[in-house]
Design a protein around this motif. Sequence first.
Motif, PDB file in Angstrom:
ATOM      1  N   PHE A  53       0.805  -1.223   0.000  1.00  6.01           N
ATOM      2  CA  PHE A  53       0.000   0.000   0.000  1.00  6.01           C
ATOM      3  C   PHE A  53       0.838   1.273   0.000  1.00  6.01           C
ATOM      4  O   PHE A  53       0.300   2.374   0.125  1.00  6.01           O
ATOM      5  N   LEU A  54       2.157   1.159  -0.134  1.00  5.71           N
ATOM      6  CA  LEU A  54       3.007   2.361  -0.087  1.00  5.71           C
ATOM      7  C   LEU A  54       2.658   3.303  -1.236  1.00  5.71           C
ATOM      8  O   LEU A  54       2.213   2.865  -2.300  1.00  5.71           O
TER       9      LEU A  54
ATOM     10  N   LYS B  38      -6.770  -4.776  -2.215  1.00  8.68           N
ATOM     11  CA  LYS B  38      -5.797  -3.864  -2.838  1.00  8.68           C
ATOM     12  C   LYS B  38      -6.456  -3.090  -3.981  1.00  8.68           C
ATOM     13  O   LYS B  38      -6.330  -1.859  -4.076  1.00  8.68           O
TER      14      LYS B  38
ATOM     15  N   ILE C 266     -10.467  11.421  -5.476  1.00  7.08           N
ATOM     16  CA  ILE C 266      -9.876  12.494  -6.291  1.00  7.08           C
ATOM     17  C   ILE C 266     -10.841  12.870  -7.416  1.00  7.08           C
ATOM     18  O   ILE C 266     -11.058  14.053  -7.682  1.00  7.08           O
TER      19      ILE C 266
ATOM     20  N   PHE D  93       4.476  12.577 -11.749  1.00  4.55           N
ATOM     21  CA  PHE D  93       3.031  12.466 -11.506  1.00  4.55           C
ATOM     22  C   PHE D  93       2.621  13.010 -10.150  1.00  4.55           C
ATOM     23  O   PHE D  93       1.448  13.230  -9.883  1.00  4.55           O
TER      24      PHE D  93
HETATM   25  C1  UDX Z   1      -1.148   5.041  -4.901  1.00  6.95           C
HETATM   26  C2  UDX Z   1      -1.777   4.710  -3.548  1.00  6.95           C
HETATM   27  O1  UDX Z   1      -1.878   5.897  -2.758  1.00  6.95           O
HETATM   28  C3  UDX Z   1      -0.942   3.679  -2.815  1.00  6.95           C
HETATM   29  O2  UDX Z   1      -1.589   3.301  -1.595  1.00  6.95           O
HETATM   30  C4  UDX Z   1      -0.781   2.471  -3.701  1.00  6.95           C
HETATM   31  O3  UDX Z   1       0.015   1.500  -3.047  1.00  6.95           O
HETATM   32  C5  UDX Z   1      -0.170   2.845  -5.035  1.00  6.95           C
HETATM   33  O4  UDX Z   1      -0.972   3.862  -5.659  1.00  6.95           O
HETATM   34  P1  UDX Z   1       0.866   6.585  -5.698  1.00  6.95           P
HETATM   35  O5  UDX Z   1       0.272   6.394  -7.048  1.00  6.95           O
HETATM   36  O6  UDX Z   1       2.311   6.324  -5.513  1.00  6.95           O
HETATM   37  O7  UDX Z   1       0.106   5.642  -4.627  1.00  6.95           O
HETATM   38  O8  UDX Z   1       0.621   8.084  -5.202  1.00  6.95           O
HETATM   39  P2  UDX Z   1      -0.664   8.866  -4.613  1.00  6.95           P
HETATM   40  O9  UDX Z   1      -0.197   9.706  -3.513  1.00  6.95           O
HETATM   41  O10 UDX Z   1      -1.786   7.948  -4.326  1.00  6.95           O
HETATM   42  O11 UDX Z   1      -1.049   9.818  -5.818  1.00  6.95           O
HETATM   43  C6  UDX Z   1      -1.598   9.328  -7.022  1.00  6.95           C
HETATM   44  C7  UDX Z   1      -2.023  10.491  -7.896  1.00  6.95           C
HETATM   45  O12 UDX Z   1      -3.153  11.166  -7.342  1.00  6.95           O
HETATM   46  C8  UDX Z   1      -0.935  11.566  -8.077  1.00  6.95           C
HETATM   47  O13 UDX Z   1      -0.941  12.010  -9.405  1.00  6.95           O
HETATM   48  C9  UDX Z   1      -1.377  12.654  -7.125  1.00  6.95           C
HETATM   49  O14 UDX Z   1      -0.903  13.925  -7.482  1.00  6.95           O
HETATM   50  C10 UDX Z   1      -2.886  12.556  -7.268  1.00  6.95           C
HETATM   51  N1  UDX Z   1      -3.621  13.114  -6.105  1.00  6.95           N
HETATM   52  C11 UDX Z   1      -3.439  12.573  -4.860  1.00  6.95           C
HETATM   53  C12 UDX Z   1      -4.498  14.161  -6.298  1.00  6.95           C
HETATM   54  O15 UDX Z   1      -4.670  14.645  -7.414  1.00  6.95           O
HETATM   55  N2  UDX Z   1      -5.184  14.650  -5.209  1.00  6.95           N
HETATM   56  C13 UDX Z   1      -5.049  14.134  -3.960  1.00  6.95           C
HETATM   57  O16 UDX Z   1      -5.709  14.615  -3.036  1.00  6.95           O
HETATM   58  C14 UDX Z   1      -4.139  13.058  -3.786  1.00  6.95           C
END
Ligand code: UDX
Length: 452
Positions: free
Chosen positions: A158-159, A216, A227, A334
């Motif tokens: 889940f990281l 997952k 989002i 990203f």
């Molecule tokens: C995600 C999940 O959070 C994680 O638990 C899983 O294991 C893998 O997928 P990750 O993709 O690394 O992690 O990053 P995350 O922080 O979730 O952001 C994903 C995308 O959503 C990014 O582009 C981020 O900018 C966007 N985002 C996130 C938003 O646009 N708004 C938010 O409030 C949070």
Amino acid sequence: MVKICCIGAGYVGGPTMAVIALKCPSIEVAVVDISVSRIAAWNSDQLPIYEPGLDDVVKQCRGRNLFFSTDVEKHVCEADIVFVSVNTPTKTRGLGAGKAADLTYWESAARMIADVSKSDKIVVEKSTVPVKTAEAIEKILTHNGKGIKFQILSNPEFLAEGTAIEDLFKPDRVLIGGRETPEGQKAIQALKDVYAHWVPEDRILTTNLWSAELSKLAANAFLAQRISSVNAMSALCEATGANVKQVSFAVGTDSRIGPKFLNASVGFGGSCFQKDILNLVYICECNGLPEVAEYWKQVIKINDYQKGRFVNRVVASMFNTVANKKIAILGFAFKKDTGDTRETPAIDVMNKFDWDHPIHLQPMSPSTVKQVSVVWDAYAATKDAHGLCILTEWDEFRNLDYQKIFDNMQKPAFVFDGRNIVDVDKLREIGFIVYSIGKPLDPWLKDMPAVA
Ligand code: UDX
Ligand code: NAD
């Protein structure tokens, strides 16, 4: 000494195993990969991925009880527990193309495990896989394993990138799914014992295999849905004069909803959300649940809509054309604190611009590709630009000298903030025309309506 081998030295395999090695000095951990260059990088001072805190963890254990190697077969053969953390991208051809997970890498890893194993093993699904994958893997292993016993566990990761080490040190939960047989329960306990070195017991959840696999996909779908929900609201905010930051805050203070993951943006990116939702949609379709599939599809549709809406705002504001204009793109990853650009919204935004005309990117390695030139410095990127688009929320973009940037830009000078990080009032005072997702519109933008 327990021996762990992890197949796949990527964004998940590398950091996860480094933390296991750090927290469990009595366990020997080998991370293996078919990519020679990736392994060479893991063994160098320049790790293949950027992740805050990772260098430090690797430095402490590499060569002690953490090893990176391309000798996949040797380390798999010697291991008691084999994690499989290979990539599971969306299929690009054949049955389920564009939706289903491509399990080619997983299947070839499973066949190799069966082939080289000489002792019983626990095989752990670390990759994100479709629910019921463990059943297929079990079949491959038992039909090819020459009498060796394998227990399959699902232990999804889940990281999040950018906070991987923090997330691994203090996970909200560790999830372990296994068979409900005595052998399955024994395998669950063995993996629990590994995590118990640093994770409190009440945070280690155990379930059956299918619940762990599906949890997952469900968690990522729920996160992405939040989002898309706030991004959908951002469009309504712009139409009504509400401010999405204020709305998110007000909504998030409800303890049933919570404040996290409610930041409106140019759209979510990364290698997981879209892939995992498409995978979920495909599984729903395969199980005869078209309404459920349709529900989750909307999360991606809104994400695409949001990226398109952003580009339309840019083009409409700039007199309906970006032809012969210079646009500075600030940020390409990203999200902040990662070098990962897989599925970054910046790619989609840029592809939607007119490619016949110059677009200027920052920050990446200095090079020039067609109409795109890449520079290290935000000031160089914005010099003589007509507009600038903030596409990643890097902290440095919050504190730029925007007066200096304004002075060096073409007029009227536009800022399009896809991450809501700039002080809109301050920038308007300087003289910029500012668009910030979901915030009350500049009069200029009201006069230039963008049709999504
Ligand atoms: C995600 C999940 O959070 C994680 O638990 C899983 O294991 C893998 O997928 P990750 O993709 O690394 O992690 O990053 P995350 O922080 O979730 O952001 C994903 C995308 O959503 C990014 O582009 C981020 O900018 C966007 N985002 C996130 C938003 O646009 N708004 C938010 O409030 C949070
Ligand atoms: P990645 O592409 O960074 O790493 C995968 C690695 O596996 C690559 O280095 C590749 O060379 C290697 N590999 C592929 N087949 C192999 C084989 N047969 N033998 C040896 N090595 C092999 O991928 P990632 O981002 O680490 O993701 C891995 C899995 O974890 C995916 O299923 C992903 O959905 C899931 N996941 C990713 C994240 C994330 O933030 N990136 C978070 C949670 C879960």
